[in-house]
Design a protein around this motif. Structure first.
Motif: not given
Lengths: 473, 503
Positions: B68-77
């Motif tokens: 059930f993995v979810e991945q979003l950029a949040w603080l990519p740097e």
């Protein structure tokens, strides 16, 4: 090279003079329209800052870059919001005189000059333009002995600090042969060793700046002045000038004296640790909210300076993020403090908040948000400000500093929690008056920022990153 | 995207906040606000629970991967991302959290009469934090949820707690915070060293032995306080005694599991060498915890305090199991945590039933309750028996597996753990005898009413779960098997490569 680069400052200066004249002419009291005009002028200045091109001007005295832009926006926001807090208060306290907003404007002008200073002379001019109006507004409630005392105390100690700074500047000039920041940097990067005179000069400059940001051991004026000055003035002191002085701190130390980091790092470490310790322990037993916030601000300056003591781009970025969040947390907290009135009379003891959760749940909730945020508890904004600072400290290998930092943050959590406890766990002692709409708007705005910062931290982080890169090249 | 086809974990995590928004928008007089807040909170938490059942149905038990993995950029740097997912170790804790929240809200229906709106908001925020913490696969996100729990819990203890609530709330908050900030520094160190805070990526990142030792103690400072391990357990009895019943339930049911979960999720996989090196230390502290707190529990006169100390003892068994590094020990520890989450929650609810009626938790105040409240006596007995690990009830499976795993490490360790079970039987049976059996010595007890339908609704699911876990543990154990095996495999491989590097 053109003087139009300094357009925001020029516009603000002209606006200040025009508003002053406009305030004098009518026969009736013009406090409210003048306040509005000042807030408007600050907003115009902010818009000009956003669109300001980069470069140096005025014979190399003035510099505009991403760093100055970031810090100027913070300082202007702090000034405008403090002014907003002052409108209602001053009218209720009979301090509604039109000189007040004009003095705030002139002080903001001083901050902008200071932030853009690229020369020790411009630095000093900006600092004095910033400070002189502050001395006056600290004593603005002139029939009140505490306010007069605050003004006088601030003036005497501030003058001493200015003297120290000026003396340090002359020493640096005497040994390096220039006052311009760029040329100073060239001199120090070319020099083999560093002469004792320069080091003494730097220490004096640091002492003068440490006074302005109320860092240990130059903090002693802070609790008295914060307690004595009218509350919106305290809000102003705690935010805008502090941001400006920290900005200058960063520019001076990392710019011209960047190559001498080995010389000033020790001093800054001591100042930082001292401020964190004093800020957390001395506030534990305070019963006056303004005094408590004074110690709290000393502690916060300690954390911010930790970012500077690390002397890296990560540290500088942490410092910038810290100041942005610090500003919002403090404006919010002071909005609550300004709103605290019982039957029309201002109150400022911690006990006066008792049972606020029953009598005014909205205000209690915002205050709780600010307190948890100041304590650095996630997911509130205050946590992120500390996170970036600690990241810099750990990355630089300053483990002792980082450990002292987190431990003092636990100690300081106690007194922030105590305020939450008084509001939520204690029985009410009588309701506070309804907060005026202007203050509720400020509380809600800053509260939402604190509560939801985690949703979208990228803009502030990216801006701070760009600003830090601009300064360190 | 994942097995559910939509961001299920985020939905479960943040849906309670939608409930909060609805509750905040309720207008009307106090009575209307209270009633609507209760119902909104109840339905929100129930919907969250039903949604979380999808996890139970769709979770692939044969896989050790995160699901059930979810991945979003949040603080990519910065290498920090919003990364959620569950594996066999965490999935049942998510279900435990979502199951206990509606039960807590039901249990508080009549007990909480002041500031009901704020109470329900606090519980829903707490649910978000708990679920988010078990789902987070990014260390910074994890830390935010882990610490965020403190705010609602502080308010729950402090506002709706007993006479010494202020002391208990501060102690709870500051103790936990002190442990956590040291962990934060360790997290920051890992972050800067590995360039990411993504947990699956950190698993692949080797850490030097010296660093492992420092990080181990930083993590220990945080997790040991949460578990809680002897000698940093003293906040727990205070917090339990002063917290309202539902607050105790969440504390015992879920918050204590955060420590054990932290050990399993972070300490073991990230710090294999340090974990092996300091396992004897953990064993020593755990055995002391088991024996000492059991003895302390024998001497208690307050029912809640007694159960609080018994929790410390049970958690001692859990920490023994975790550091045995064998499948029996690890599965047993996980199972014990789940079983304890159900059983001790139910015991606190049992105490709450009496407290709501008599407003006393003093053991000596009661006696002969069985004659007046037979239904209650049966329920209380089931959970008492479960707590002393009677075969056929939930705790037995877990504790048996832990003792078995401990035996493989060292028979004396197993002896220490088993001693806890014996003492546990002593204090629980004695508690039960003093409260439920005997003659009715106090006249006012005669007027007590047996369990109400609402209270049955609270207890019946817990009784069924306890029986299910005891009779057919495989349906729960099957969740852990693959993940525990993978964890141990990685552990052995890490130790092996470290040994090679040492030669």
């Amino acid at each position: 090279m053109s003087w139009t680069l300094a357009m925001p400052e020029l516009v603000l200066a002209c606006a200040g003079l025009v508003i002053l004249v406009a305030g004098v002419i009518p026969n009736r009291e013009t406090f409210f329209p003048v306040s509005m005009a000042v807030i408007g002028a600050l907003i115009v200045a902010a818009l000009l800052v956003i669109n300001q091109p980069e470069g140096t001007a005025l014979g190399g005295q003035y510099v505009s870059d991403a760093y100055s832009g970031f810090m100027k926006l913070l300082a202007l926001a702090g000034a405008a919001l403090s002014m907003l807090l002052a409108i209602d208060w001053n009218e209720k306290e009979g301090l509604g005189r039109f000189e007040f907003p004009v003095l705030v404007l002139l002080s903001a002008l001083g901050m902008m000059v200071m932030i853009s200073a690229n020369d020790l002379m411009a630095l000093y001019l900006g600092l004095e333009l910033l400070s002189l109006p502050l001395y006056v507004i600290a004593a603005f409630d002139r029939d009140n002995a505490r306010s007069s005392e605050a003004g006088l105390k601030y003036f005497v100690l501030g003058a001493l600090a200015s003297g120290l700074l000026l003396y340090g500047a002359t020493l640096v000039y005497g040994f390096a042969g220039t006052t311009n920041f760029d040329r100073l940097a060239d001199v120090f990067s070319a020099a083999q060793g560093v002469s004792a005179g320069v080091v003494v000069g730097i220490v004096f400059v640091i002492a003068g700046l440490a006074f302005k940001v109320s860092a240990v051991p130059f903090h002693m004026w802070t609790p008295d002045v914060y307690e004595g000055a009218p509350t919106p003035v305290t809000a102003f002191f705690a935010t805008a000038p502090k941001v400006a002085a920290i900005a200058l701190f960063g520019r001076v130390l990392l710019g011209p004296f960047g190559d001498l980091a080995g010389q000033w790092q020790q001093v800054l470490l001591l100042i930082s640790v001292g401020s964190m310790l004093l800020g957390s322990f001395a506030a534990l037993r305070q019963s006056n909210l303004k005094r408590l916030m004074a110690y709290s601000s000393i502690g916060h300056v300690g954390y911010a300076l930790m970012g500077l003591a690390v002397a890296s781009d990560v540290g500088l970025r942490g410092l910038l993020i810290y100041m942005a969040i610090y500003l919002v947390m403090n404006i919010g907290t002071f909005a609550v403090l300004v709103a605290m009135r019982r039957q029309g009379k201002a109150v400022e003891q911690v006990e006066d908040l008792a049972g606020l959760a029953d009598t005014d749940p909205g205000m209690a909730m915002w205050m709780a948000v600010f307190m948890f945020s100041l304590a650095g508890i996630p997911p509130l904004a205050g946590f992120f400000s500390k996170l970036y600072i600690f990241l810099a400290a750990v990355q630089g290998g300053f483990w002792t500093l980082a450990v002292i930092g987190v431990l003092t943050s636990v100690v300081s959590a106690y007194y922030y929690l105590r305020i939450v406890k008084v509001m939520y766990f204690d029985r009410p002692v009588g309701a506070l008056d309804r907060a005026p709409a202007s203050l509720v708007v400020v509380m809600a705005g800053t509260g939402v920022f604190n509560a939801l910062f985690w949703l979208w931290p990228a803009p502030i982080v990216a801006a701070a990153q760009a600003a830090a890169a601009a300064l360190l090249g | 995207m994942n097995a559910a086809g939509f961001p299920l974990l985020s939905l479960i995590t943040f849906l309670p906040l939608a409930g909060v928004a609805i509750i905040m928008s309720i207008r009307g007089d106090d009575e209307v606000i209270a009633r609507n807040s209760r119902w909104t909170a109840f339905w929100t938490s129930l919907i969250v629970f039903l949604l979380s059942l999808i996890l139970w149905a769709r979770f692939d038990r044969s896989s050790a991967e995160f699901q059930f993995v979810e991945q979003l950029a949040w603080l990519p740097e910065f290498g920090v991302g919003y990364h959620m997912g569950v594996d066999g170790i965490s999935v049942l804790f998510v279900l435990l959290s979502t199951a206990l929240t509606p039960i807590c809200i039901m249990a508080s229906w009549e007990a909480i009469r002041t500031q009901v709106r704020e109470y329900m908001i606090a519980f829903l925020v707490l649910e978000t934090m708990m679920v988010g913490m078990f789902c987070a696969l990014d260390f910074i996100v994890f830390y935010i949820f882990f610490e965020g729990v403190l705010i609602p819990m502080f308010l729950i203890i402090g506002v709706w707690g007993g006479p010494r609530r202020v002391y208990a709330a501060f102690k709870f908050f500051l103790y936990t915070l002190l442990g956590s900030v040291l962990m934060l520094l360790a997290i920051i160190y890992l972050w800067y060293n590995a360039g990411t805070t993504d947990i699956p990526q950190l698993f692949e990142h080797p850490i030097s032995r010296t660093a492992q030792i420092w990080i181990f103690f930083a993590f220990l400072a945080s997790f040991a306080v949460k578990v809680p391990m002897w000698p940093v357990h003293t906040w727990l009895p205070d917090a339990h005694v002063e917290a309202p019943t539902a607050g105790s339930v969440i504390l015992a049911g879920v918050l204590l599991k955060m420590g054990g979960y932290g050990f399993l999720r972070f300490t073991l996989p990230l710090l294999p060498e340090a974990s092996v090196q300091f396992a004897p230390l953990i064993f020593a502290l755990s055995v002391i915890a088991v024996v000492y707190t059991s003895l302390v529990a024998l001497a208690q006169e307050d029912m809640k305090k007694l159960i609080a100390y018994s929790s410390v003892a049970h958690m001692g068994i859990v920490t023994i199991g975790i550091f045995t590094f064998n499948p029996q020990g690890l599965s047993g520890a996980l199972f014990t945590m789940l079983a304890h989450g159900i059983v001790s929650s139910a015991l606190f609810l049992c105490v709450g039933v009496l407290y709501d009626r008599v407003h006393s938790r003093e053991i000596a105040r009661y006696g002969g309750v069985a004659k007046i409240m037979p239904g209650y006596a049966v329920v209380f007995m089931i959970f008492t028996m479960a707590s002393i690990a009677l075969p056929g009830l939930a705790n037995f499976v877990g504790e048996f597996l832990v003792i078995f795993g401990a035996w493989l490490v060292n028979p004396w360790l197993a002896f220490g753990a088993a001693l806890g079970m014996i003492l546990g039987a002593a204090y629980m049976l004695w508690l039960y005898r003093r409260v439920v059996f005997g003659r009715i010595t106090r006249g006012d007890l005669r007027t007590l009413l047996d369990l109400s339908p609402r209270e049955y609704a609270v207890f019946v699911p817990l009784v069924l779960l306890t029986l299910w876990m005891g009779v057919y543990p495989q349906s729960f154990l099957s969740f852990f098997d693959a993940s525990v095996a993978a964890l141990l495999e990685r552990h052995v491989a890490a130790l092996g490569s470290a040994r090679l590097a040492g030669m």
